[in-house]
Design an enzyme around this catalytic site. Structure first.
Site, short mmCIF file in Angstrom:
data_model
loop_
_atom_site.label_atom_id
_atom_site.label_comp_id
_atom_site.label_asym_id
_atom_site.label_seq_id
_atom_site.Cartn_x
_atom_site.Cartn_y
_atom_site.Cartn_z
N ASN A 212 -11.14 52.73 -78.63
CA ASN A 212 -12.20 53.08 -77.82
C ASN A 212 -13.58 52.61 -78.25
OD1 ASN A 212 -13.35 55.50 -78.02
ND2 ASN A 212 -11.18 55.93 -77.43
N ASP A 280 -6.18 57.80 -74.99
CA ASP A 280 -5.01 59.17 -73.97
C ASP A 280 -3.25 59.34 -74.29
OD1 ASP A 280 -6.50 61.32 -72.84
OD2 ASP A 280 -7.31 59.21 -71.41
N LYS A 290 4.62 42.86 -88.97
CA LYS A 290 3.20 42.85 -87.37
C LYS A 290 4.79 41.99 -86.33
CE LYS A 290 0.25 39.34 -87.51
NZ LYS A 290 -0.42 37.92 -87.53
N PRO A 307 -1.23 64.45 -77.67
CA PRO A 307 -1.35 65.64 -77.17
C PRO A 307 -2.87 66.22 -77.27
CG PRO A 307 -1.48 65.13 -79.86
CD PRO A 307 -0.54 64.14 -79.20
N ASP A 308 -3.23 66.26 -75.62
CA ASP A 308 -4.64 67.04 -75.47
C ASP A 308 -5.32 68.04 -76.69
OD1 ASP A 308 -7.11 68.53 -74.37
OD2 ASP A 308 -6.81 67.27 -72.56
N ILE A 309 -5.86 67.42 -77.43
CA ILE A 309 -6.24 68.29 -78.81
C ILE A 309 -7.13 69.79 -78.25
CG2 ILE A 309 -7.79 69.05 -80.77
CD1 ILE A 309 -7.45 65.51 -81.01
N PHE A 326 -16.15 67.96 -73.65
CA PHE A 326 -17.14 66.38 -72.97
C PHE A 326 -16.52 66.56 -72.45
CE2 PHE A 326 -21.39 66.12 -75.56
CZ PHE A 326 -20.91 67.13 -76.47
N LYS A 340 -12.11 70.29 -64.68
CA LYS A 340 -11.44 70.18 -66.85
C LYS A 340 -11.51 71.67 -67.15
CE LYS A 340 -12.04 65.63 -67.47
NZ LYS A 340 -11.98 64.02 -67.66
N LYS A 344 -8.13 72.53 -68.69
CA LYS A 344 -8.57 72.53 -70.06
C LYS A 344 -8.45 73.97 -70.96
CE LYS A 344 -8.70 67.66 -70.62
NZ LYS A 344 -8.78 66.48 -72.01
N1 CTP Z 1 -9.49 65.75 -75.51
C1 CTP Z 1 -8.94 65.84 -76.27
N2 CTP Z 1 -8.02 65.43 -76.63
C2 CTP Z 1 -7.49 64.38 -75.95
C3 CTP Z 1 -7.88 63.83 -74.76
C4 CTP Z 1 -9.18 64.48 -74.47
O1 CTP Z 1 -9.82 66.88 -76.77
N3 CTP Z 1 -6.18 63.99 -75.82
C5 CTP Z 1 -11.13 66.20 -75.24
C6 CTP Z 1 -12.17 65.27 -75.12
O2 CTP Z 1 -12.31 65.63 -76.42
C7 CTP Z 1 -13.03 66.13 -74.48
C8 CTP Z 1 -12.63 66.04 -73.41
O3 CTP Z 1 -11.16 66.81 -73.62
O4 CTP Z 1 -13.82 67.35 -75.00
C9 CTP Z 1 -12.19 65.06 -72.52
O5 CTP Z 1 -11.38 65.29 -71.96
P1 CTP Z 1 -10.31 64.00 -70.91
O6 CTP Z 1 -9.63 64.39 -69.49
O7 CTP Z 1 -9.70 63.06 -71.95
O8 CTP Z 1 -11.47 63.56 -70.13
P2 CTP Z 1 -11.32 62.13 -69.37
O9 CTP Z 1 -10.88 60.05 -70.31
O10 CTP Z 1 -12.85 61.80 -69.64
O11 CTP Z 1 -10.25 62.06 -68.60
P3 CTP Z 1 -9.77 61.40 -67.37
O12 CTP Z 1 -9.03 60.67 -67.89
O13 CTP Z 1 -9.36 63.01 -66.77
O14 CTP Z 1 -10.80 61.11 -66.40
#
Ligand code: CTP
Length: 407
Positions: A212, A280, A290, A307-309, A326, A340, A344
């Site tokens: 991204n 995500d 390739k 994973p959601d860190i 954030f 959130k 979280k």
């Molecule tokens: N984050 C993380 N690991 C992930 C996804 C997000 O640590 N796999 C953290 C980001 O660093 C940030 C926060 O979670 O601190 C953002 O959350 P997220 O739900 O990803 O935000 P958005 O992308 O805005 O969510 P959404 O898709 O629900 O709008």
């Protein structure tokens, strides 16, 4: 009178008429007890002499990169590292341009590029040169790199024109030097701060990936602010094109999985701040070769969730005392951020509006809302550096009660 005893200043004198004022600056610094080493650019030698400056500073004055005796006595790297602070006065348009582009073709520019110390510049030039888009751009770059400016002042110039471009007076430069050298309050000394920043990069095959637009700027600014408050600062960063802030411990990663593992390896910590734009999803099965065009239908790439860190670290047994997330939202910013926060399990969400025209991605400014269980605080539009400083000060205050109780 604040003493500068024990402090060492490396003064780089550029070639401008204002160079004559540096005699007075050196005298003021000596009066405060600072050691002053001096580098003259070739052009500066047209305005002041090594001999006069050596007699005021009581030190050898350095003039040329390729002087073998200087290199033996003290190499250019050593010269800039031995100082507590580098001061460029007058900082001419030429020197500023060199610094902004990282040129190193003489002793002055080499010492400035080799340094890991704070740098103060006192610009001096004709008003049109100061206002030229190239100079404006270069000065912006230097500010972003963390250099500090003293002046320039408005006034009549040697060339007869009037406007900004006059070098700050020696006592003003001295005041800026004292400000930079005076010991700072370090409320996070002895504390560990882990910060994630930048995008993650999820491979599709050996040559392609999903990622991204995250520039990493806000996370890097937070890392700089954490270092300034004395924290042991770990920056877990995805691929970005930003310089590593001095004093941080850099942990480069690519994928979300790597980012999580490195963060877990850094626990326990006192504060964790998750600014990274973590992808995500990743491709369920990364191809080892390739992926080729077959002439048939394009390949489909099944995805699997990363994973959601932030959520994982928030729920670890070794959870940091303060966890900050954030949130980038395009609508209903406060509402989604509050949700959130709960989902979280973090203590604070810094929500920013990344809707159309917000210029957050890649830009230098940010408008944020601080969402906590106590409510929402709207901060005015600020530079990412200001957001970082304010946020770190806030987090340091949040840690304080615990610290007091422990004492
Ligand atoms: N984050 C993380 N690991 C992930 C996804 C997000 O640590 N796999 C953290 C980001 O660093 C940030 C926060 O979670 O601190 C953002 O959350 P997220 O739900 O990803 O935000 P958005 O992308 O805005 O969510 P959404 O898709 O629900 O709008």
């Amino acid at each position: 009178m604040i003493s500068l005893a024990g402090k060492s200043v490396l003064l780089v004198i550029g070639g401008g008429i204002a160079a004559y004022k540096t005699h007075e600056l050196v005298r003021l610094l000596k009066t405060r007890g600072a050691a002053v080493r001096i580098i003259l650019t070739k052009a500066a030698e047209q305005f002041v002499t090594p001999l006069s400056l050596a007699s005021i500073s009581g030190e050898k004055v350095y003039t040329s990169l390729f002087s073998l005796t200087d290199e033996v006595e003290m190499g250019h790297i050593q010269l800039s590292r031995a100082a507590d602070l580098l001061v460029v006065a007058p900082a001419t348009a030429d020197l500023i341009a060199k610094m902004a582009s990282g040129l190193a073709d003489d002793l002055a520019s080499t010492a400035l590029l080799a340094t890991d110390k704070p740098v103060l510049i006192a610009p001096a030039m004709n008003v049109r040169m100061w206002r030229h888009p190239a100079t404006v751009r270069n000065v912006e770059t230097l500010k972003r790199d963390g250099l500090v400016l003293a002046g320039p002042n408005d006034g009549e110039m040697a060339c007869g024109e009037f406007g900004p471009g006059r070098m700050a007076e020696p006592n003003e430069i001295l005041a800026a030097i004292i400000e930079m050298l005076k010991p700072k309050a370090q409320p996070l000394a002895g504390k560990k701060v882990v910060i994630t920043a930048g995008p993650t990069r999820e491979p599709i095959d050996p040559v392609r990936f999903i990622s991204n637009h995250s520039s990493g700027k806000q996370g890097y600014a937070i890392a700089r602010a954490a270092v300034e408050l004395g924290a042991e600062t770990i920056l877990v960063s995805g691929p970005v094109s930003l310089p590593i802030p001095p004093g941080v411990q850099m942990m480069p990663v690519e994928t979300a999985q790597e980012m999580l593992e490195v963060c877990q390896g850094e626990m326990p910590a006192d504060i964790a701040i998750f600014t990274a734009a973590v992808a995500d999803w990743r491709v369920a099965a990364e191809a080892h070769e390739k992926i080729k065009k077959t002439g048939n239908a394009p390949p489909s790439l099944p995805l699997t969730e990363n994973p959601d860190i932030l959520a994982t670290i928030s729920r670890e047994p070794k959870r940091p005392r303060i966890v900050v997330g954030f949130a980038a939202e395009t609508e209903r910013v406060r509402e989604y951020a509050a949700e959130k926060l709960r989902k979280k399990g973090c203590d604070l969400i810094v929500a920013n509006d990344v809707g159309r025209g917000s210029d957050v991605f890649g830009g230098d400014r940010n408008t944020v809302h601080i969402v906590s269980p106590a409510g929402v605080e709207d901060w005015p539009n600020m530079s990412k550096d200001e957001v970082a400083q304010k946020l770190m000060e806030r987090l340091a205050q949040m840690l304080m009660p615990e610290q007091k109780a422990a004492e």
